[in-house]
Write a protein that holds these residues in place. Structure first.
Motif, PDB file in Angstrom:
ATOM      1  N   ILE A 111       0.862  -1.314   0.144  1.00 39.23           N
ATOM      2  CA  ILE A 111      -0.068  -0.195   0.019  1.00 39.23           C
ATOM      3  C   ILE A 111       0.915   1.239  -0.148  1.00 39.23           C
ATOM      4  O   ILE A 111       0.886   2.033  -0.684  1.00 39.23           O
ATOM      5  N   LEU A 112       1.948   1.306   0.999  1.00 38.89           N
ATOM      6  CA  LEU A 112       2.648   2.426   0.811  1.00 38.89           C
ATOM      7  C   LEU A 112       3.485   2.765  -0.473  1.00 38.89           C
ATOM      8  O   LEU A 112       3.681   3.747  -1.034  1.00 38.89           O
ATOM      9  N   ALA A 113       3.856   1.640  -1.105  1.00 36.37           N
ATOM     10  CA  ALA A 113       4.692   1.522  -2.227  1.00 36.37           C
ATOM     11  C   ALA A 113       3.605   2.172  -3.358  1.00 36.37           C
ATOM     12  O   ALA A 113       3.888   2.992  -4.321  1.00 36.37           O
ATOM     13  N   ALA A 114       2.539   1.834  -3.601  1.00 40.43           N
ATOM     14  CA  ALA A 114       1.534   2.192  -4.538  1.00 40.43           C
ATOM     15  C   ALA A 114       1.290   3.641  -4.265  1.00 40.43           C
ATOM     16  O   ALA A 114       0.849   4.459  -5.139  1.00 40.43           O
ATOM     17  N   TYR A 115       0.991   4.131  -2.780  1.00 39.27           N
ATOM     18  CA  TYR A 115       0.549   5.584  -2.709  1.00 39.27           C
ATOM     19  C   TYR A 115       1.588   6.426  -2.761  1.00 39.27           C
ATOM     20  O   TYR A 115       1.514   7.571  -3.590  1.00 39.27           O
ATOM     21  N   GLU A 116       2.955   6.172  -2.717  1.00 41.94           N
ATOM     22  CA  GLU A 116       4.005   6.967  -2.582  1.00 41.94           C
ATOM     23  C   GLU A 116       4.582   6.989  -4.286  1.00 41.94           C
ATOM     24  O   GLU A 116       5.201   8.184  -4.462  1.00 41.94           O
ATOM     25  N   ALA A 117       3.809   6.047  -4.919  1.00 41.68           N
ATOM     26  CA  ALA A 117       4.283   6.365  -6.525  1.00 41.68           C
ATOM     27  C   ALA A 117       3.195   7.528  -7.111  1.00 41.68           C
ATOM     28  O   ALA A 117       3.366   7.723  -8.318  1.00 41.68           O
ATOM     29  N   MET A 118       2.183   7.977  -6.464  1.00 33.79           N
ATOM     30  CA  MET A 118       1.165   8.640  -6.938  1.00 33.79           C
ATOM     31  C   MET A 118       1.634  10.132  -6.634  1.00 33.79           C
ATOM     32  O   MET A 118       2.470  10.596  -6.048  1.00 33.79           O
ATOM     33  N   LEU A 122       2.060  12.643   0.024  1.00 35.59           N
ATOM     34  CA  LEU A 122       2.755  13.040   1.022  1.00 35.59           C
ATOM     35  C   LEU A 122       3.522  12.139   1.887  1.00 35.59           C
ATOM     36  O   LEU A 122       3.121  10.927   1.679  1.00 35.59           O
ATOM     37  N   PRO A 123       4.526  12.508   2.460  1.00 32.53           N
ATOM     38  CA  PRO A 123       5.247  11.368   3.514  1.00 32.53           C
ATOM     39  C   PRO A 123       4.115  10.791   4.677  1.00 32.53           C
ATOM     40  O   PRO A 123       3.385  11.513   5.046  1.00 32.53           O
ATOM     41  N   VAL A 124       4.390   9.649   4.522  1.00 32.16           N
ATOM     42  CA  VAL A 124       3.481   8.821   5.514  1.00 32.16           C
ATOM     43  C   VAL A 124       4.215   8.754   6.912  1.00 32.16           C
ATOM     44  O   VAL A 124       5.385   8.013   7.350  1.00 32.16           O
ATOM     45  N   GLU A 125       3.450   8.876   8.147  1.00 36.37           N
ATOM     46  CA  GLU A 125       3.856   8.719   9.490  1.00 36.37           C
ATOM     47  C   GLU A 125       2.813   7.649   9.782  1.00 36.37           C
ATOM     48  O   GLU A 125       1.815   7.952   9.939  1.00 36.37           O
ATOM     49  N   ILE A 126       3.528   6.868  10.684  1.00 38.96           N
ATOM     50  CA  ILE A 126       2.543   5.697  11.141  1.00 38.96           C
ATOM     51  C   ILE A 126       2.894   5.724  12.868  1.00 38.96           C
ATOM     52  O   ILE A 126       3.562   5.879  13.206  1.00 38.96           O
ATOM     53  N   SER A 264      -9.848  15.453   2.572  1.00 41.72           N
ATOM     54  CA  SER A 264      -8.098  15.474   1.860  1.00 41.72           C
ATOM     55  C   SER A 264      -8.065  14.559   0.685  1.00 41.72           C
ATOM     56  O   SER A 264      -8.545  13.555   0.629  1.00 41.72           O
ATOM     57  N   THR A 265      -7.348  15.396  -0.327  1.00 43.20           N
ATOM     58  CA  THR A 265      -7.042  14.676  -1.570  1.00 43.20           C
ATOM     59  C   THR A 265      -5.934  13.374  -1.263  1.00 43.20           C
ATOM     60  O   THR A 265      -6.076  12.447  -1.876  1.00 43.20           O
ATOM     61  N   ALA A 266      -5.137  13.907  -0.179  1.00 45.86           N
ATOM     62  CA  ALA A 266      -4.156  12.771   0.136  1.00 45.86           C
ATOM     63  C   ALA A 266      -4.749  11.441   0.626  1.00 45.86           C
ATOM     64  O   ALA A 266      -4.467  10.442   0.451  1.00 45.86           O
ATOM     65  N   VAL A 267      -5.891  11.654   1.659  1.00 41.75           N
ATOM     66  CA  VAL A 267      -6.566  10.745   1.933  1.00 41.75           C
ATOM     67  C   VAL A 267      -7.145   9.798   1.012  1.00 41.75           C
ATOM     68  O   VAL A 267      -7.174   8.572   1.166  1.00 41.75           O
ATOM     69  N   ALA A 268      -8.011  10.621   0.130  1.00 40.76           N
ATOM     70  CA  ALA A 268      -8.712   9.646  -0.934  1.00 40.76           C
ATOM     71  C   ALA A 268      -7.666   9.174  -1.683  1.00 40.76           C
ATOM     72  O   ALA A 268      -8.041   7.880  -2.321  1.00 40.76           O
ATOM     73  N   ALA A 269      -6.566   9.610  -2.132  1.00 39.01           N
ATOM     74  CA  ALA A 269      -5.434   8.722  -2.907  1.00 39.01           C
ATOM     75  C   ALA A 269      -4.687   7.668  -2.040  1.00 39.01           C
ATOM     76  O   ALA A 269      -4.711   6.575  -2.804  1.00 39.01           O
ATOM     77  N   PHE A 270      -4.837   7.663  -0.996  1.00 40.04           N
ATOM     78  CA  PHE A 270      -4.339   6.507   0.200  1.00 40.04           C
ATOM     79  C   PHE A 270      -5.352   5.504   0.063  1.00 40.04           C
ATOM     80  O   PHE A 270      -4.914   4.375  -0.086  1.00 40.04           O
ATOM     81  N   VAL A 271      -6.552   6.015   0.071  1.00 36.23           N
ATOM     82  CA  VAL A 271      -7.664   4.802   0.131  1.00 36.23           C
ATOM     83  C   VAL A 271      -7.672   4.048  -1.248  1.00 36.23           C
ATOM     84  O   VAL A 271      -7.914   2.776  -1.176  1.00 36.23           O
ATOM     85  N   ARG A 272      -7.577   4.712  -2.370  1.00 39.57           N
ATOM     86  CA  ARG A 272      -7.504   4.276  -3.567  1.00 39.57           C
ATOM     87  C   ARG A 272      -6.251   3.429  -3.639  1.00 39.57           C
ATOM     88  O   ARG A 272      -6.366   2.280  -4.348  1.00 39.57           O
ATOM     89  N   ALA A 273      -5.308   3.713  -3.272  1.00 43.19           N
ATOM     90  CA  ALA A 273      -4.027   2.687  -3.414  1.00 43.19           C
ATOM     91  C   ALA A 273      -4.404   1.479  -2.455  1.00 43.19           C
ATOM     92  O   ALA A 273      -4.020   0.380  -2.958  1.00 43.19           O
TER      93      ALA A 273
END
Length: 295
Positions: A111-118, A122-126, A264-273
């Motif tokens: 998921i992180l790889a797919a999102y970070e390729a978009m 944004l940088p992801v903090e866990i 947030s567009t970042a949240v929408a992108a992460f959900v899609r990934a």
């Protein structure tokens, strides 16, 4: 109707959750008489009875049930506004993901790889830890969360199902059930477990668990056992602990959740990934460890 203060809501929520004025006052750090007067003034301002008081017992009225639900949402919204403002003021934008250790069912790296390729990712903090992982979503500390249904509280959140998995029990090697290839929920009656919502009926609530290391140490010492989603065992390997499937435990669903008003567009992108990765994983599940393998 005059505007209510957040203090009014906090006072009412404390009493509604404790159903005892003395305990609520102690929780709030105030004396009981002013708390009782504050609740009476609140009921007078609303023109409805929120709490029924009879024979020393306190119960919620129908209006009180509704007001409790809405008060929690209002307090969460205030906390979220404050946390988001603080995060925005720090300058560097990032996406905060909340989850329990191992609670991603192995999906997070992809998921992180797919999102970070978009574009524009944004940088992801866990934010990982034990306890209620939905709370950071409600109060604005986190943007998205990997939770487990039906045990996570999803009220006020939007959620997308990612993966369904069975549950297993983690046992000390010397446990009476450790030699069995599998167990049933009825076998766990009378056992001590962490006080989680997933604790089977008939088990005994043990001490709160702060992190995975503490949990595994308690299990190895024979102080507790735990029923967890099958994928979680991959991060819970320790000498002296074994894993057995619980045949009749209801399956759990790994869900990705976010606050309903989050645009947030970042949240929408992460959900899609995440959903795309989950679909691919379902189409070609990886070879798993045999269910009877030691944890």
């Amino acid at each position: 109707m005059a505007d209510l203060e957040t203090r009014n809501l906090r006072y009412f929520v404390a009493v509604a959750e404790e159903l005892h004025f003395g305990r609520a006052a102690e929780r709030l750090g105030i004396a009981q008489p002013p708390l009782s007067r504050a609740i009476k003034r609140l009921e007078a301002r609303l023109g409805v009875e929120l709490l029924a008081r009879s024979g020393g017992r306190v119960t919620l009225t129908e209006a009180g049930e509704v007001f409790l639900r809405e008060s929690r949402r209002a307090l969460d919204a205030v906390a979220a506004a404050a946390h988001r403002a603080v995060r925005a003021g720090r300058g560097a934008r990032r996406l905060v993901l909340t989850m329990k250790p191992g609670g991603d069912a192995g999906l997070l790296p992809a998921i992180l790889a797919a999102y970070e390729a978009m574009p524009g990712a944004l940088p992801v903090e866990i934010m990982a830890g034990a306890g209620d992982r939905s709370a950071p979503l409600r109060d604005g500390r986190a943007d998205v969360g990997m939770l487990h249904s039906p045990y996570s509280d999803l009220e006020g959140l939007d959620a997308e199902s990612l993966l369904v998995e069975r549950q297993v029990v983690l046992l000390p090697t010397g446990h009476r059930l450790a030699a069995r290839p599998w167990v049933r929920l009825s076998d766990l009656r009378g056992e001590t477990m962490p006080p989680w919502p997933s604790r089977p009926v008939g088990s005994i609530a043990g001490q709160n668990v702060i992190d995975v290391g503490q949990l595994m140490q308690l299990i190895a010492l024979g102080r507790t056992i735990a029923v967890v989603p099958e994928s979680v065992r991959d991060v819970m390997r320790q000498d002296g602990v074994v894993c057995r499937p619980v045949l009749d435990a209801p399956p759990t669903t790994v869900v990705l959740a976010w606050q309903q008003d989050n645009c947030s567009t970042a949240v929408a992108a992460f959900v899609r990934a995440a959903t795309e990765v989950a679909v691919r994983a379902a189409a070609s599940p990886p070879a798993g460890v045999p269910a009877t393998a030691d944890a």
